[in-house]
Design a protein around this motif. Structure first.
Motif, PDB file in Angstrom:
ATOM      1  N   ASN A 119      15.235  -2.591   9.984  1.00 35.48           N
ATOM      2  CA  ASN A 119      16.086  -1.600   9.506  1.00 35.48           C
ATOM      3  C   ASN A 119      15.768  -0.228  10.156  1.00 35.48           C
ATOM      4  O   ASN A 119      16.675   0.389  10.290  1.00 35.48           O
ATOM      5  CB  ASN A 119      15.951  -1.486   8.002  1.00 35.48           C
ATOM      6  N   TYR A 120      14.409  -0.079  10.641  1.00 37.87           N
ATOM      7  CA  TYR A 120      14.252   1.178  11.178  1.00 37.87           C
ATOM      8  C   TYR A 120      13.140   0.878  12.155  1.00 37.87           C
ATOM      9  O   TYR A 120      12.457   0.007  12.488  1.00 37.87           O
ATOM     10  CB  TYR A 120      13.488   2.180   9.935  1.00 37.87           C
ATOM     11  N   ASN A 211       7.723   3.369   0.799  1.00 36.31           N
ATOM     12  CA  ASN A 211       7.281   3.101   2.209  1.00 36.31           C
ATOM     13  C   ASN A 211       5.739   2.457   2.481  1.00 36.31           C
ATOM     14  O   ASN A 211       5.025   2.842   3.236  1.00 36.31           O
ATOM     15  CB  ASN A 211       7.598   4.192   3.172  1.00 36.31           C
ATOM     16  N   ALA A 236      11.283   8.146  11.405  1.00 38.58           N
ATOM     17  CA  ALA A 236      11.846   6.605  11.307  1.00 38.58           C
ATOM     18  C   ALA A 236      13.753   7.180  11.684  1.00 38.58           C
ATOM     19  O   ALA A 236      14.172   7.873  10.962  1.00 38.58           O
ATOM     20  CB  ALA A 236      11.950   6.005  10.244  1.00 38.58           C
ATOM     21  N   VAL A 237      14.092   6.176  12.617  1.00 38.93           N
ATOM     22  CA  VAL A 237      15.583   6.164  12.746  1.00 38.93           C
ATOM     23  C   VAL A 237      16.168   4.868  12.538  1.00 38.93           C
ATOM     24  O   VAL A 237      15.370   3.741  12.457  1.00 38.93           O
ATOM     25  CB  VAL A 237      15.970   6.644  14.053  1.00 38.93           C
ATOM     26  N   ASP A 238      17.464   4.838  12.423  1.00 40.97           N
ATOM     27  CA  ASP A 238      17.823   3.383  12.343  1.00 40.97           C
ATOM     28  C   ASP A 238      17.782   2.645  13.737  1.00 40.97           C
ATOM     29  O   ASP A 238      17.709   3.025  14.714  1.00 40.97           O
ATOM     30  CB  ASP A 238      19.308   3.522  12.125  1.00 40.97           C
ATOM     31  N   LYS A 300      11.651  -3.164   3.108  1.00 39.99           N
ATOM     32  CA  LYS A 300      12.653  -2.916   4.267  1.00 39.99           C
ATOM     33  C   LYS A 300      11.578  -3.606   5.343  1.00 39.99           C
ATOM     34  O   LYS A 300      10.357  -3.684   5.283  1.00 39.99           O
ATOM     35  CB  LYS A 300      12.818  -1.490   4.555  1.00 39.99           C
ATOM     36  N   ALA A 302      10.690  -2.647   9.369  1.00 40.97           N
ATOM     37  CA  ALA A 302      10.544  -1.851  10.481  1.00 40.97           C
ATOM     38  C   ALA A 302       9.651  -2.062  11.557  1.00 40.97           C
ATOM     39  O   ALA A 302       8.662  -2.781  11.413  1.00 40.97           O
ATOM     40  CB  ALA A 302      10.178  -0.403   9.781  1.00 40.97           C
TER      41      ALA A 302
END
Length: 365
Positions: A119-120, A211, A236-238, A300, A302
């Motif tokens: 996701n990230y 998180n 964090a970015v997509d 999520k 990442a």
């Protein structure tokens, strides 16, 4: 077989890499830079399925992540480099690497598509040079490290790797019962008395956790990865595969269900500690019972940046890790027992000298 993604420079056809200083894609040959948004179309193949984010149950019953993947019989996969035609061999979890023949970065997109897509990603903020300097600084500040290790230390390997992490979010209801004690001491002409009183203390509250990271790679030592926390999620970015160019990356091989117990433990410990801090006025406080209920939990997936450094000394290998975002550095070092013995000898000599001086002043010697 997974598809390979290669990022070629439109100006000179060289292999692009992610640059930590500019946070852009950069060609090491002609110096041209490209915004990450210009390469977003490369990731269209990854969006064939919905990202792996699902609501979870309560009472620490995190639901199945839906992870399904298969491996070759020997756990290896072979890819063909689109730059030079050389064969790249990786294990079932390799998601990003470089060609051993032409050294161009490649991304195995199939390892990151559909339900395996992160996701990230937190992009690397610190480069290889920063990691090397941090190692030198770390070693130089340790008093009991052998002098020869500092002068003869050989860096065998350094690699930047995106480590897969599960990030757990949840609201919780916490109910904790503590046992507090108070002690009263008095004495008479014959005895000294101690009276201990016991109290049941109840605390409850609602908390929000976001998180909470759990390492999703069995290759990485959990203690080592937790030691370089925290990562700051604000950066964090997509997810975009271009961030992986020039670095190693693995997909997770510890699924969400296997990672959940560690998240549960961290949530439980943090909740109990938070409520414990509201208790005061006792000589001691211990936890007797706690009940933690999750509400609307979510997980999520990442990728977080980590520098791994390996050194050797007298036939032993030493591994160090640096947070690729913050620079926090950790690792084990050899100990010079002679330096420790010398310290205690110095302390003993100092105490003896102090006692001698005091004795002289009191005319004891």
């Amino acid at each position: 077989m997974s598809d390979l993604l290669n990022y070629k420079c439109p100006a000179c056809d060289g292999a692009l890499e992610f640059d930590t200083a500019s946070q852009k894609m950069k060609c090491p040959f002609c110096g041209m830079e490209y915004e990450m948004s210009e390469l977003a179309s490369k990731d269209e193949v990854l969006n064939t399925q919905a990202p792996d984010v699902a609501p979870q149950g309560d009472a620490f019953n995190w639901s199945n992540s839906g992870d399904e993947f298969t491996t070759d019989e020997n756990g290896m996969a072979v890819y063909t480099c689109k730059f030079c035609g050389g064969e790249i061999v990786g294990d079932e979890n390799t998601a990003s690497t470089s060609c051993p023949f032409c050294n161009n970065p490649v991304v195995m997109s199939g390892k990151l598509s559909g339900m395996l897509k992160p996701n990230y990603v937190i992009p690397f903020k610190l480069d290889k040079k920063a990691a090397k300097n941090k190692l030198k600084e770390y070693i130089s500040t340790k008093k009991f490290t052998p002098s020869s290790f500092k002068s003869e230390n050989k860096l065998d390997e350094i690699k930047g790797i995106y480590v897969p992490y599960w990030l757990f979010d949840s609201q919780i209801n916490a109910n904790v019962q503590f046992e507090g004690t108070k002690r009263r001491t008095w004495k008479d002409n014959r005895f000294e008395y101690t009276e201990t009183s016991y109290f049941d203390i109840f605390r409850s509250g609602n908390m929000r956790f976001e998180n909470i990271p759990v390492d999703g790679s069995s290759k990485m030592e959990d203690e080592l990865m937790e030691s370089i926390e925290p990562f700051d999620f604000k950066d964090a970015v997509d997810f975009q595969t271009a961030y992986l160019a020039g670095y190693l990356a693995d997909k997770y091989d510890v699924d969400m269900n296997a990672a959940a117990p560690r998240a549960n433990e961290r949530i439980k410990t943090s909740a109990e500690d938070t409520l414990r801090k509201t208790v005061s006025g006792y000589d001691s406080v211990n936890t007797k019972f706690s009940n933690i209920q999750l509400i609307n939990g979510m997980a999520k997936y990442a990728l977080y940046p980590v520098w791994l450094l390996n050194t050797s000394y007298k036939g032993e290998k030493y591994t160090f890790a640096m947070n690729g975002q913050t620079g926090k550095f950790i690792g084990n070092l050899p100990i010079d027992k002679g330096k420790i013995a010398g310290m205690f000898t110095g302390i003993t000599a100092g105490v003896t000298a102090a006692l001698f001086i005091i004795g002289k002043l009191l005319n004891l010697f």
